[in-house]
Write a protein that holds these residues in place. Structure first.
Motif, PDB file in Angstrom:
ATOM      1  N   ARG A 124       0.828  -1.215   0.000  1.00 36.28           N
ATOM      2  CA  ARG A 124       0.000   0.000   0.000  1.00 36.28           C
ATOM      3  C   ARG A 124       0.859   1.261   0.000  1.00 36.28           C
ATOM      4  O   ARG A 124       0.453   2.290  -0.540  1.00 36.28           O
ATOM      5  N   LYS A 125       2.033   1.195   0.618  1.00 38.13           N
ATOM      6  CA  LYS A 125       2.921   2.352   0.618  1.00 38.13           C
ATOM      7  C   LYS A 125       3.338   2.715  -0.799  1.00 38.13           C
ATOM      8  O   LYS A 125       3.559   3.891  -1.108  1.00 38.13           O
ATOM      9  N   ARG A 126       3.437   1.715  -1.668  1.00 34.89           N
ATOM     10  CA  ARG A 126       3.841   1.958  -3.051  1.00 34.89           C
ATOM     11  C   ARG A 126       2.651   2.209  -3.966  1.00 34.89           C
ATOM     12  O   ARG A 126       2.820   2.743  -5.066  1.00 34.89           O
ATOM     13  N   LEU A 127       1.457   1.809  -3.530  1.00 35.96           N
ATOM     14  CA  LEU A 127       0.249   2.040  -4.325  1.00 35.96           C
ATOM     15  C   LEU A 127      -0.832   2.659  -3.430  1.00 35.96           C
ATOM     16  O   LEU A 127      -1.809   1.986  -3.060  1.00 35.96           O
ATOM     17  N   PRO A 128      -0.687   3.920  -3.050  1.00 34.34           N
ATOM     18  CA  PRO A 128      -1.665   4.570  -2.157  1.00 34.34           C
ATOM     19  C   PRO A 128      -2.898   5.042  -2.910  1.00 34.34           C
ATOM     20  O   PRO A 128      -3.183   6.242  -3.008  1.00 34.34           O
ATOM     21  N   ILE A 129      -3.653   4.107  -3.470  1.00 35.37           N
ATOM     22  CA  ILE A 129      -4.824   4.432  -4.277  1.00 35.37           C
ATOM     23  C   ILE A 129      -6.023   3.639  -3.766  1.00 35.37           C
ATOM     24  O   ILE A 129      -5.880   2.511  -3.289  1.00 35.37           O
ATOM     25  N   PRO A 130      -7.213   4.193  -3.868  1.00 32.99           N
ATOM     26  CA  PRO A 130      -8.406   3.463  -3.392  1.00 32.99           C
ATOM     27  C   PRO A 130      -8.770   2.288  -4.289  1.00 32.99           C
ATOM     28  O   PRO A 130      -9.534   1.415  -3.873  1.00 32.99           O
ATOM     29  N   GLN A 131      -8.248   2.254  -5.516  1.00 32.54           N
ATOM     30  CA  GLN A 131      -8.584   1.162  -6.431  1.00 32.54           C
ATOM     31  C   GLN A 131      -7.902  -0.152  -6.066  1.00 32.54           C
ATOM     32  O   GLN A 131      -8.258  -1.196  -6.601  1.00 32.54           O
ATOM     33  N   LEU A 132      -6.907  -0.107  -5.183  1.00 29.75           N
ATOM     34  CA  LEU A 132      -6.228  -1.335  -4.775  1.00 29.75           C
ATOM     35  C   LEU A 132      -7.165  -2.147  -3.871  1.00 29.75           C
ATOM     36  O   LEU A 132      -7.462  -1.755  -2.749  1.00 29.75           O
ATOM     37  N   GLU A 133      -7.619  -3.270  -4.382  1.00 29.47           N
ATOM     38  CA  GLU A 133      -8.560  -4.121  -3.649  1.00 29.47           C
ATOM     39  C   GLU A 133      -7.817  -5.274  -2.978  1.00 29.47           C
ATOM     40  O   GLU A 133      -6.895  -5.858  -3.556  1.00 29.47           O
ATOM     41  N   ILE A 134      -8.240  -5.599  -1.750  1.00 29.24           N
ATOM     42  CA  ILE A 134      -7.657  -6.715  -1.004  1.00 29.24           C
ATOM     43  C   ILE A 134      -8.794  -7.593  -0.496  1.00 29.24           C
ATOM     44  O   ILE A 134      -9.631  -7.149   0.288  1.00 29.24           O
ATOM     45  N   LYS A 135      -8.821  -8.832  -0.960  1.00 25.36           N
ATOM     46  CA  LYS A 135      -9.823  -9.794  -0.516  1.00 25.36           C
ATOM     47  C   LYS A 135      -9.138 -10.839   0.360  1.00 25.36           C
ATOM     48  O   LYS A 135      -8.195 -11.503  -0.075  1.00 25.36           O
ATOM     49  N   GLU A 136      -9.599 -10.962   1.595  1.00 26.05           N
ATOM     50  CA  GLU A 136      -8.968 -11.892   2.545  1.00 26.05           C
ATOM     51  C   GLU A 136      -9.778 -13.171   2.691  1.00 26.05           C
ATOM     52  O   GLU A 136     -11.007 -13.151   2.695  1.00 26.05           O
ATOM     53  N   PHE A 137      -9.046 -14.303   2.823  1.00 31.36           N
ATOM     54  CA  PHE A 137      -9.644 -15.613   3.058  1.00 31.36           C
ATOM     55  C   PHE A 137      -8.947 -16.248   4.262  1.00 31.36           C
ATOM     56  O   PHE A 137      -7.816 -15.892   4.603  1.00 31.36           O
ATOM     57  N   ARG A 205       8.394  -5.213  -6.930  1.00 35.97           N
ATOM     58  CA  ARG A 205       7.957  -6.022  -8.070  1.00 35.97           C
ATOM     59  C   ARG A 205       6.458  -6.258  -8.020  1.00 35.97           C
ATOM     60  O   ARG A 205       5.777  -6.214  -9.050  1.00 35.97           O
ATOM     61  N   VAL A 206       5.935  -6.498  -6.829  1.00 39.26           N
ATOM     62  CA  VAL A 206       4.490  -6.700  -6.673  1.00 39.26           C
ATOM     63  C   VAL A 206       3.729  -5.448  -7.107  1.00 39.26           C
ATOM     64  O   VAL A 206       2.727  -5.520  -7.825  1.00 39.26           O
ATOM     65  N   ALA A 207       4.197  -4.280  -6.678  1.00 40.17           N
ATOM     66  CA  ALA A 207       3.539  -3.030  -7.068  1.00 40.17           C
ATOM     67  C   ALA A 207       3.575  -2.846  -8.581  1.00 40.17           C
ATOM     68  O   ALA A 207       2.599  -2.395  -9.188  1.00 40.17           O
ATOM     69  N   GLY A 208       4.694  -3.216  -9.204  1.00 43.48           N
ATOM     70  CA  GLY A 208       4.818  -3.066 -10.644  1.00 43.48           C
ATOM     71  C   GLY A 208       3.856  -3.947 -11.416  1.00 43.48           C
ATOM     72  O   GLY A 208       3.209  -3.494 -12.365  1.00 43.48           O
ATOM     73  N   VAL A 209       3.730  -5.214 -11.013  1.00 39.99           N
ATOM     74  CA  VAL A 209       2.839  -6.117 -11.739  1.00 39.99           C
ATOM     75  C   VAL A 209       1.370  -5.804 -11.464  1.00 39.99           C
ATOM     76  O   VAL A 209       0.509  -6.018 -12.329  1.00 39.99           O
TER      77      VAL A 209
END
Length: 466
Positions: A124-137, A205-209
């Motif tokens: 999240r520090k590298r992608l501080p945007i509301p569009q970043l979705e996180i679904k937890e299981f 790398r995760v932020a880039g992909v």
């Protein structure tokens, strides 16, 4: 563990598992407020406590689940049919350190750790945007492991998102100890030696992909993330390629691809040529090969097989021993065994050089699990080279290509952009062209938002600044 304070104006009980709770939170944030209670309502206590994640419930299943994950239960003597659950888990995690497997000379030096919360923060520090979705299981009937699926809404393809969510949500296993468990269970073909999801320890790398439209899976307790869908050529792309100029990055990628091909083929070709096609050997080289093998009692196949297995033994021993001892075993063991085998007449010095170069070439693969696959497929090539020479190598190559052509990652072609051919994606495949030429996201990800940036607008802004 139960804690009861009858001296309080309003008697209460606190129940918790001592190994899961941070005692400092109890004494600093909870007891000072509870000992001054003048109310007999849990709602008032909830409002007074300076802690988030507080809930009131009388559901025994919820109470059991929350207490086993680091919550404590507060009950009042006047009404012990319901309780107040307060999150007070003990968080002991390794500090963020430099990457070990994907180390780069230039660029960020942060890597994931075993805490899912910390890893999500790094992303999240590298992608501080509301569009970043996180679904937890919660996966694992015994381990109850938290698994997070990350994607950027509006960029990631809906079909890829649904595939990842469905496969993770349908997992039925008793324990999940690492992201490797997830990778093996949700891969399209679990019988293939080739990894179908990229394993990375780098948040950058995760932020880039994610920005390209990929799906990322993070597992609590694992310092590695899974990236999909992916293609074969991406396993030979290092993140450092994007931190240096495109000419040098392209040359390094070509070197890696050549090194992998060399690692797979050089020993089988040596065996095939000596057994069946010695007329292909130049006259000047023939004398050297004859003299090096004049006293060798073993056929080329057994000679090569022994050396290959010796290299694998040294590599495995070096990986299992402590770091300093492992390095010593690898260097000293290689020198001693190699020199002794040549002097004893068990192997030729020419083949020893070839096998050593092949082992060295296999280390150029940026992704560790792909390197393991390369190590494995050398042996079928070696066996078929012994049986049928160069024709056997050709047969092995046909079977290998047939297998790779059938592979998919989240249902997407594994050999893209070679097959199906997509010229647009070749800009960041075998070579890396300048960023200004990579305006669109990879076609294989099928992103609804195909444009990453507008070169025309960038040129206009540059002209205005000038």
């Amino acid at each position: 563990m139960d804690f009861h304070n009858p001296q309080s104006p309003v008697p209460f009980w606190i129940s918790y598992f001592g190994s899961l709770i941070d005692a400092e939170i109890i004494h600093r944030d909870i007891l000072p407020f509870l000992n001054k209670l003048s109310t007999k309502k849990l709602d008032d206590i909830k409002a007074a406590l300076p802690i988030e994640n507080v809930m009131i419930t009388n559901d025994l299943e919820t109470i059991q689940k929350m207490m086993l994950t680091g919550s404590l239960l507060i009950r009042l003597k006047e009404d012990d049919n319901q309780g107040l659950l307060v999150k007070a888990e003990m968080n002991k995690a390794r500090e963020v350190t430099i990457p070990e497997e994907e180390f780069s000379v230039v660029g960020p030096k942060e890597s994931f750790v075993e805490s899912l919360t910390t890893n999500l923060n790094l992303v999240r520090k590298r992608l501080p945007i509301p569009q970043l979705e996180i679904k937890e299981f919660t996966v694992g009937t015994l381990s109850c492991t938290r698994v997070a699926v990350l994607y950027i809404s509006g960029i990631a393809n809906e079909e890829n998102i649904n595939t990842a969510l469905q496969r993770v949500g349908d997992l039925k296993y008793h324990q999940i100890l690492d992201s490797s468990y997830i990778a093996q269970m949700i891969s399209d073909n679990d019988n293939s030696p080739f990894p179908q999801l990229i394993d990375t320890e780098r948040p950058d790398r995760v932020a880039g992909v994610l920005a390209e439209g990929s799906i990322v899976i993070l597992v609590d307790g694992s310092p590695h993330a899974l990236i999909g869908p992916t293609t074969l050529v991406k396993f030979f792309s290092a993140l450092e390629d994007y931190f240096i100029n495109w000419q040098l990055a392209s040359v390094l990628r070509v070197i890696r691809l050549f090194a992998v091909s060399f690692s797979i083929l050089v020993t089988p070709v040596y065996v095939a040529v000596l057994n069946y096609h010695y007329e292909l050997i130049p006259k000047d080289l023939m004398a050297t090969l004859v003299s090096s093998r004049s006293l060798i009692p073993l056929p080329p196949f057994l000679e090569a097989l022994i050396l290959e297995l010796t290299i694998e033994l040294l590599r495995e021993a070096g990986a299992r021993l402590p770091t300093k001892v492992g390095q010593t075993i690898g260097i000293v063991g290689g020198i001693v065994i190699g020199t002794a085998s040549v002097e004893a007449g068990l192997t030729s010095n020419v083949l020893l050089i070839i096998v050593a170069l092949a082992a060295l070439a296999s280390f150029t693969t940026p992704v560790y699990k792909m390197g393991n696959a390369i190590r494995l497929i050398r042996f079928p090539f070696l066996l078929l080279a012994e049986l049928w020479g160069l024709i056997g190598i050709g047969i092995a190559f046909i079977f290998l290509m047939g297998h790779i052509l059938r592979l998919t990652s989240f249902g997407r072609p594994y050999l893209e952009p070679i097959y199906p051919p997509r010229l647009e994606d070749l800009k960041d495949a075998f070579v890396r062209l300048p960023f200004k030429m990579q305006e669109k996201r990879p076609i294989e990800l099928q992103s609804p938002d195909t444009v990453m940036f507008s070169k025309r607008k960038a040129d206009e802004n540059k002209d205005i600044d000038e």
